[in-house]
Design a protein around this motif. Structure first.
Motif, short mmCIF file in Angstrom:
data_model
loop_
_atom_site.label_atom_id
_atom_site.label_comp_id
_atom_site.label_asym_id
_atom_site.label_seq_id
_atom_site.Cartn_x
_atom_site.Cartn_y
_atom_site.Cartn_z
N GLU C 252 0.78 -1.09 0.01
CA GLU C 252 0.11 0.03 0.11
C GLU C 252 1.00 1.29 -0.13
O GLU C 252 1.88 1.13 0.82
N PRO C 253 0.38 2.29 -0.40
CA PRO C 253 1.21 3.58 -0.71
C PRO C 253 1.46 4.06 1.03
O PRO C 253 0.53 3.67 1.85
N ALA C 254 2.55 4.45 1.47
CA ALA C 254 2.85 4.72 2.60
C ALA C 254 2.04 5.99 3.12
O ALA C 254 1.53 6.90 2.09
N SER C 255 1.70 5.83 4.43
CA SER C 255 0.62 6.67 5.05
C SER C 255 0.81 6.95 6.54
O SER C 255 1.27 5.82 7.12
N VAL C 256 0.62 8.16 7.02
CA VAL C 256 0.69 8.03 8.52
C VAL C 256 -0.32 7.47 9.09
O VAL C 256 -1.36 7.73 9.25
N PRO C 257 0.01 6.58 10.14
CA PRO C 257 -1.00 5.68 10.86
C PRO C 257 -1.51 6.64 11.72
O PRO C 257 -0.72 7.24 12.56
N LEU C 258 -2.76 6.54 12.10
CA LEU C 258 -3.54 7.67 12.88
C LEU C 258 -4.32 6.99 13.61
O LEU C 258 -5.39 5.99 13.46
N ARG C 259 -4.21 7.09 15.31
CA ARG C 259 -5.49 6.83 16.08
C ARG C 259 -6.14 8.12 16.52
O ARG C 259 -5.82 8.87 17.02
N SER C 260 -7.22 8.02 15.98
CA SER C 260 -8.22 9.23 16.49
C SER C 260 -9.53 8.79 16.10
O SER C 260 -10.12 8.08 15.23
N ALA C 261 -10.67 9.30 16.94
CA ALA C 261 -12.10 9.24 16.91
C ALA C 261 -12.44 7.72 16.85
O ALA C 261 -13.04 7.21 15.84
N ALA C 262 -11.72 7.17 17.59
CA ALA C 262 -12.16 5.72 17.60
C ALA C 262 -11.73 4.71 16.49
O ALA C 262 -12.42 3.65 16.19
N SER C 263 -11.02 5.32 15.77
CA SER C 263 -10.50 4.59 14.66
C SER C 263 -8.92 4.57 14.51
O SER C 263 -8.18 5.32 14.99
N TYR C 264 -8.43 3.45 14.15
CA TYR C 264 -7.11 3.46 13.64
C TYR C 264 -6.75 3.38 12.22
O TYR C 264 -7.45 2.31 11.65
N SER C 265 -6.28 4.31 11.56
CA SER C 265 -6.29 4.49 10.17
C SER C 265 -5.19 4.93 9.51
O SER C 265 -4.31 5.62 10.06
#
Lengths: 335, 335, 335, 335
Positions: C252-265
């Protein structure tokens, strides 16, 4: 035969355990209940259709010959007395955390239990029964990451109520890490330090949030635990063990991977009750099976004492800003 | 009160269910067993310390007044007869797959059950009880990915024994997808096609492996299922739903993330028995609870029939290489 | 010395390549431009501060002695003529896809190039220059998943304009997979089939969307490609190779993993131009380096022909609903 | 026109930059080289087919009128002198880290540059040019995780040579975090503490490994950086920002996801040179573009000074075991 259990305290956690014993677990039934509010005790009997007597006092329940084992799920400050009574009656007792409100109280229970000559007490630390922590410990024990050197942990809640105070970050929140990390590493802590990052604007004035607790174990393992109880985004428990040859982490709770709205995501829990829901089942089944087999194996009074001693040191470290020694006596052979 | 269960067939799966009923689940006990090999039946009674009678025949077990519900875990070809007997006796019956070895056999059971006037049969399809599939269905039902358009699935085993044949890829392997995908989408299949990729060199001569099965549902959803039973690397179940606005996937089984030897990895299971181990508990508890509540809700005889009809079409599609129609009558109101 | 390049066509893609040649890549400069709209050609010279002449026609540009190599980024139907002219002038030519609007046109270019005696043409298929596809091919070539047996692919766009038609799912969208999968497997296709799932409600009336294309290669590898150009959620390219012993997927294209608003994305791209942005740089640098070294190595006229032949078969398969044979002659030694 | 660059120092990093300038980047050419070993300088000219003069000294190279800008890639202790010479000559200079071997040396460069009246120096800190760190900073700047409160970081190498000492964990390893975290947060450090976990058995006797460095910034952000240079498993750079409403992490380097041998895995790099390979290209292109545009924007002499000041404090913190203040003057408007 099914184990006849008396439950002292029919509040939220007490009712939850009654539900487990009645509808989910194998080998036990609730035969007696008591609550400081008799109406609530009777309501629980009705709701879960229990064939159970309602007692006027915890003491009476403990003495009831029909009661073979006791669950203490009452108000924290009452735990010590009920556990001591159960020990005096020679009956196995499962006690929700805290075992006692002070390390000294825990030690009194230890003395009583050792006087009885056999383990009777299991403390309600559920994380050692969580499948994720167990898998993590197995990876460690199989030598797949070498000897542990560092642990990076976090305990995050979306938010806490107004009554939550700075020391409660230790006694209510970190207490679970103090128990489970000691179980994971199988060794005691020797020092604690607390540092206070910039405070979140989502935190109430009286509360220092987040906090970072730095622990050192007897063998020199360094642990950092971020406690962040107003993190907004979710209830999130992290635990990473850095070993000599690799790193192992606590698995994330399973969730449906979703591709939607320019995002690839999995859900993070927001309700702490969901996080270790399966572990509660396993811990209580272990108590039932342990009593039936004549040998308790779960968190002991000694483990309750160790957590209390470490928590005391951490609260002191919060206050004085220095590195505080943690002084645990060696584990007696009894445990 | 606890439900008194008689178990017909004490082989591997039978013993596993006996263990569940005795040590894990709530509300049932095993009161009678039968096996074509009486010594094995007696061994099971001993091993699980059952207070259970051993019967000479399945029929005798079913007629035993002490038996309130029946588990059929015997050899597949015997299922139909035992289920019909249980229905005749008016006793609820949990039957391992297959419900019958032919669609016609399933239909005979349906006729008998409808004649009785009330659901008595639950078929042992466990995947609808898997937490992952349930979460996936919930995402779909909440409209989070829009209407489903395509499913991309895989069913992979590390390897299979010498007795495994090309049609068994349908009747033993795909059968689980045929059940669970129909449950997931809540609609029937209308056609099937099978294509045979280049054969793996790790496969025995008589077996076409892998295979790809293409299904179409009544509303036009297209499903591809890769069946690869000598994939070497693990037991791996994949299910991805492509909806109008997003994509949802079956969660991977939880595993400790590991950084080690230049690799970031999680484990893939290799033993199929581990994959749905929790779902077996839930399905059998659902049967107990359903019987106690007077209303079975799990996979019905109609679901067993639907899977059999679809499997027949897929086997035909394997043989003639074309698109084969699947003809399912509408679901009766009874189910 | 730097390579003197003439660019025919200064629309969006032409300007993008001019920017690359002027500001990013090494070893080339733009010395001449032509566009059917002379004002646009002059504007490009100005915007990128080129020391370049503006020609009245593509032919004049090709004949200009100052031009050492030609980029054809004009309207698709004009490609064939300009490429043939460049070959006639003995000048290396990089031609954006399509090489020609028909397989026959591609074959005329092949004849001309072979007549010239040396490769002069590179076709603008950029995916073989994508780091992800290259890493995937390396895993395959190192034998880390055994021989390939199946490919599961997807090509998804958030949405398409009103002018997009059902055949364009092949000629504009699938064309990239037709090229890169053939490069990945290093073999030709032998058949194609197209199935039409239930149509998305987000698609315009005239368009069948999504579609699934099933391809078979000479060695029997089975490929399924989901084409879904109104998938709403993002621009998403998937490619999974199932081999005899394991499975490898396109990163997958690299992207900043984010934990926010009840979601890991992580983010999914929505703009196709971002997805292969680095690959465009690499492909054009490869052309420059290849010309300088006297030996072109990128996608050839033969590759352009192969993609055209396969696309023709897929469009036919869309129309008649059956399995369509794909007939590719063996690759000449010249290529 | 292309920028004429002189390179002082043709060792590994010097040659790598020469390769970049000659074969990859746009807008520059190498016109002069010098190395303390003249044969190596000549070899570099030959290998990269440079039209470049070979100078007897760095000073001579700097004075050469053909040289428009200077790259300093010589031995660390010589950097300060060459940079000062370049400033004296009014020529832009790109200097590999360290800018000088002491904070005082960095300050002398700052004085000289300010005396010149315009920025001439870019320091070779490449991480701010890494796409991952840039994406992380963008998430922060867009307010997607609220104000930053804590950073959890790690810098791990598989192993280090015999010459690596405990202070080098700061000056050679942590130095990159000291630069990039300050850039990420856009603020200076105010204190440092170092704790030493149990030592890895894979570490040489003279080296304390791992180490944990605790930093505090002016606004109270708390940073922990694990430095573990014999971690065995890979070269692994971690950076996680805990903000008031969410958490953002540095993306992992892209890698082919693999299902193989009961494991789902991606590769972890083992060679540090691969980790930021693209960032080196971007940083040097930025220097070329900045010189051409008359305005350098990358890491400045002030940034080099700030990293040196912080590193000094960390080395002191290693030695005395306490919290050490870091005293940075405010950033002059010049920078």
């Amino acid at each position: 035969m099914t184990l006849a259990i008396g439950v002292i305290g029919t509040g939220a956690i007490g009712q939850d355990h009654i539900r487990r014993l009645s509808q989910t677990l194998s080998g036990a039934r609730v035969v007696a209940v008591h609550d400081i509010n008799p109406l609530q005790a009777e309501a629980a009997v009705k709701q879960y259709q229990l064939a159970a007597s309602v007692h006027d006092s915890g003491q009476a329940l403990i003495r009831d010959p029909a009661v073979e084992a006791v669950l203490v799920t009452s108000w924290g400050p009452s735990h010590e007395e009920f556990v001591l009574d159960a020990i005096a009656a020679g009956k196995p007792v499962f006690c929700e955390k805290p075992l006692a409100v002070s390390a000294a109280g825990c030690m009194r229970i230890i003395q009583a239990e050792r006087g009885h000559g056999k383990r009777l007490v299991q403390v309600g630390f559920m994380r050692p029964y969580d499948a994720g922590y167990r898998a993590l410990k197995q990876v460690l024990q199989e030598g797949r990451i070498g000897a542990p050197l560092m642990l990076h942990c976090a305990h995050r809640n979306p938010s806490v109520g107004e009554g939550y105070t700075t020391p409660m970050a230790i006694t209510d929140t970190l207490i679970h890490e103090l128990d489970v990390l000691r179980w994971l590493l199988d060794e005691d802590y020797v020092s604690a330090q607390v540092v206070f990052p910039r405070k979140s604007s989502h935190t109430l004035p009286q509360l220092a949030d987040p906090q970072i607790v730095l622990l050192e174990t007897r063998s020199g393992v360094r642990i950092d635990v971020e406690i962040f109880v107003n993190c907004q985004y979710g209830y999130d428990i992290q635990c990473q063990i850095v070993g000599e040859t690799g790193i192992a982490s606590l698995p994330e709770p399973a969730s449906v991977p979703l591709r939607s709205a320019a995002s690839y995501s999995t859900a993070i829990l927001t309700d702490w009750k969901q996080r270790f829901i399966a572990a509660y089942d396993v811990e209580l089944q272990a108590f039932i099976d342990g009593v039936q087999a004549g040998s308790l194996t779960g968190p002991s009074a000694w483990d309750g004492y160790a957590a209390a001693v470490a928590a005391d040191a951490c609260v002191l470290a919060q206050q004085n800003g220095t590195v505080v020694d943690i002084s645990m006596p060696p584990r007696p052979d009894f445990y």
